[in-house]
Design a protein around this motif. Structure first.
Motif, PDB file in Angstrom:
ATOM      1  N   GLN A 163       0.816  -1.210   0.000  1.00 24.09           N
ATOM      2  CA  GLN A 163       0.000   0.000   0.000  1.00 24.09           C
ATOM      3  C   GLN A 163       0.853   1.264   0.000  1.00 24.09           C
ATOM      4  O   GLN A 163       0.428   2.304  -0.484  1.00 24.09           O
ATOM      5  CB  GLN A 163      -0.935  -0.003   1.207  1.00 24.09           C
ATOM      6  N   THR A 169      -6.319   5.993  -3.156  1.00 24.82           N
ATOM      7  CA  THR A 169      -7.527   5.334  -3.668  1.00 24.82           C
ATOM      8  C   THR A 169      -7.267   3.867  -3.958  1.00 24.82           C
ATOM      9  O   THR A 169      -8.050   2.982  -3.561  1.00 24.82           O
ATOM     10  CB  THR A 169      -8.023   6.047  -4.937  1.00 24.82           C
ATOM     11  N   PHE A 170      -6.187   3.590  -4.668  1.00 21.78           N
ATOM     12  CA  PHE A 170      -5.901   2.203  -5.006  1.00 21.78           C
ATOM     13  C   PHE A 170      -5.422   1.420  -3.782  1.00 21.78           C
ATOM     14  O   PHE A 170      -5.662   0.211  -3.678  1.00 21.78           O
ATOM     15  CB  PHE A 170      -4.849   2.141  -6.114  1.00 21.78           C
ATOM     16  N   LYS A 172      -6.572   1.726  -0.788  1.00 20.64           N
ATOM     17  CA  LYS A 172      -7.786   1.320  -0.081  1.00 20.64           C
ATOM     18  C   LYS A 172      -8.412   0.104  -0.741  1.00 20.64           C
ATOM     19  O   LYS A 172      -8.869  -0.840  -0.069  1.00 20.64           O
ATOM     20  CB  LYS A 172      -8.767   2.487  -0.062  1.00 20.64           C
ATOM     21  N   LYS A 173      -8.440   0.093  -2.052  1.00 19.75           N
ATOM     22  CA  LYS A 173      -8.998  -1.059  -2.774  1.00 19.75           C
ATOM     23  C   LYS A 173      -8.135  -2.299  -2.578  1.00 19.75           C
ATOM     24  O   LYS A 173      -8.642  -3.421  -2.441  1.00 19.75           O
ATOM     25  CB  LYS A 173      -9.099  -0.718  -4.260  1.00 19.75           C
ATOM     26  N   PHE A 174      -6.825  -2.117  -2.565  1.00 20.80           N
ATOM     27  CA  PHE A 174      -5.917  -3.238  -2.396  1.00 20.80           C
ATOM     28  C   PHE A 174      -6.046  -3.861  -1.001  1.00 20.80           C
ATOM     29  O   PHE A 174      -5.844  -5.075  -0.828  1.00 20.80           O
ATOM     30  CB  PHE A 174      -4.472  -2.771  -2.625  1.00 20.80           C
ATOM     31  N   GLU A 176      -8.518  -4.677   0.511  1.00 18.57           N
ATOM     32  CA  GLU A 176      -9.615  -5.646   0.567  1.00 18.57           C
ATOM     33  C   GLU A 176      -9.156  -7.071   0.282  1.00 18.57           C
ATOM     34  O   GLU A 176      -9.921  -8.024   0.508  1.00 18.57           O
ATOM     35  CB  GLU A 176     -10.704  -5.248  -0.439  1.00 18.57           C
ATOM     36  N   ASP A 253      -3.343   1.911 -10.504  1.00 15.87           N
ATOM     37  CA  ASP A 253      -4.225   0.815 -10.898  1.00 15.87           C
ATOM     38  C   ASP A 253      -3.384  -0.296 -11.511  1.00 15.87           C
ATOM     39  O   ASP A 253      -2.289  -0.066 -12.013  1.00 15.87           O
ATOM     40  CB  ASP A 253      -5.274   1.301 -11.899  1.00 15.87           C
ATOM     41  N   LYS A 273      -9.461  -6.188 -14.122  1.00 14.79           N
ATOM     42  CA  LYS A 273      -8.796  -5.250 -13.238  1.00 14.79           C
ATOM     43  C   LYS A 273      -8.465  -5.904 -11.924  1.00 14.79           C
ATOM     44  O   LYS A 273      -9.178  -6.794 -11.473  1.00 14.79           O
ATOM     45  CB  LYS A 273      -9.682  -4.014 -12.995  1.00 14.79           C
ATOM     46  N   LYS A 275      -8.481  -6.306  -8.113  1.00 18.51           N
ATOM     47  CA  LYS A 275      -9.504  -5.994  -7.108  1.00 18.51           C
ATOM     48  C   LYS A 275      -8.890  -6.043  -5.734  1.00 18.51           C
ATOM     49  O   LYS A 275      -7.999  -6.822  -5.488  1.00 18.51           O
ATOM     50  CB  LYS A 275     -10.638  -7.017  -7.198  1.00 18.51           C
TER      51      LYS A 275
END
Length: 275
Positions: A163, A169-170, A172-174, A176, A253, A273, A275
């Protein structure tokens, strides 16, 4: 009494002889010029033709007068005090000639500098993007190896380190994927080592920027499962979108392009993509 008509005869003096009888003068004979015999014209001497063969004379080209480089052709030679001509410029000429030469040299140097500067600026207009893409490519290649390498017993550290290489932004998605890795990796004791084989910037077309770049990366993921010594290599192609921020280039991304796990711990997918 008649007057005598003849010549008067003078009486002779005693002892004087009788005068000689006068004889009439004969006229002097005329000189006759003897006629010269005409000279016979002698025949002119015969000329004997001598056969001579002479090579034709080649006309040589006129020699061009060269003007010394140090003296202009239009500048007349100046005379010295003793009357001799001097070929070099006079002191008066040097007063304006030297500054003129220096000014010309300065203009030429300035022109060269401006040309080089202009060419450099021209290259910077295009190479600014090129330089940015080079930096983004290098950062993406390093980030891909870190993001796709993990160990089943160091998942928390792995997620945190990954991270740090991403935009908020990415990142936070990573975050998960942490629970997914906790379910799969420890059970199978999965270890993955990613190695970047090649990386290159993707053509940006008309949307080029010095703060954004997409990078195509060929990365091999060497996976070891359980206590086996046998590894499996997954060659992958991924597209990494990079964004330049205050901390440098960060991953914005990740998109897998063919038969690659979208993110570590997931099953192979096709053109999806991360996730």
């Amino acid at each position: 009494m008649s007057e005598p008509t003849g010549p008067v005869r003078r009486r002779r003096i005693a002892g004087e002889s009788a005068p000689a009888a006068l004889t009439p003068k004969q006229p002097a004979p005329r000189r006759t010029s003897a006629k010269k015999a005409p000279l016979k014209k002698s025949a002119p001497p015969k000329r004997t033709a001598v056969a001579t063969t002479s090579a034709p004379v080649k006309k040589t080209a006129p020699v061009k007068k060269t003007v010394p480089a140090s003296q202009p052709a239009s500048q007349p030679a100046s005379a010295t005090a003793d009357g001799r001509e001097r070929s070099g410029p006079s002191r008066a000429d040097l007063r304006w000639l030297v500054p003129a030469v220096l000014a010309t040299a300065a203009v030429l140097v300035l022109g060269v500098l401006l040309a080089v500067r202009g060419f450099s600026d021209f290259r910077d207009d295009g190479s600014g993007v090129e330089k940015a893409q080079g930096e983004a490519t290098s950062a993406a290649a390093t980030a891909a190896e870190s993001i796709f390498s993990y160990r089943f017993d160091q998942l928390d550290q792995y997620v945190s380190d990954s991270q740090a290489l991403m935009t908020p932004t990415f990142a936070k998605k990573f975050g998960e994927i942490g629970p997914v890795l906790d379910e799969i990796a420890p059970q199978n004791k999965v270890q993955v080592k990613a190695v970047t084989r090649s990386a290159a910037p993707i053509d940006c077309g008309e949307e080029c920027s010095t703060t954004k770049a997409d990078v195509l990366i060929f990365v091999d993921m060497v996976r070891l499962v359980g206590g086996s010594d046998e590894t499996t290599v997954f060659p992958n192609r991924i597209k990494v979108s990079m964004v330049k921020g205050s901390d440098g280039w960060l991953v914005g991304d990740i998109v897998t392009l063919s038969n690659s796990p979208s993110l570590p711990g997931e099953n192979p997918q096709t053109d999806e993509k991360g996730k």
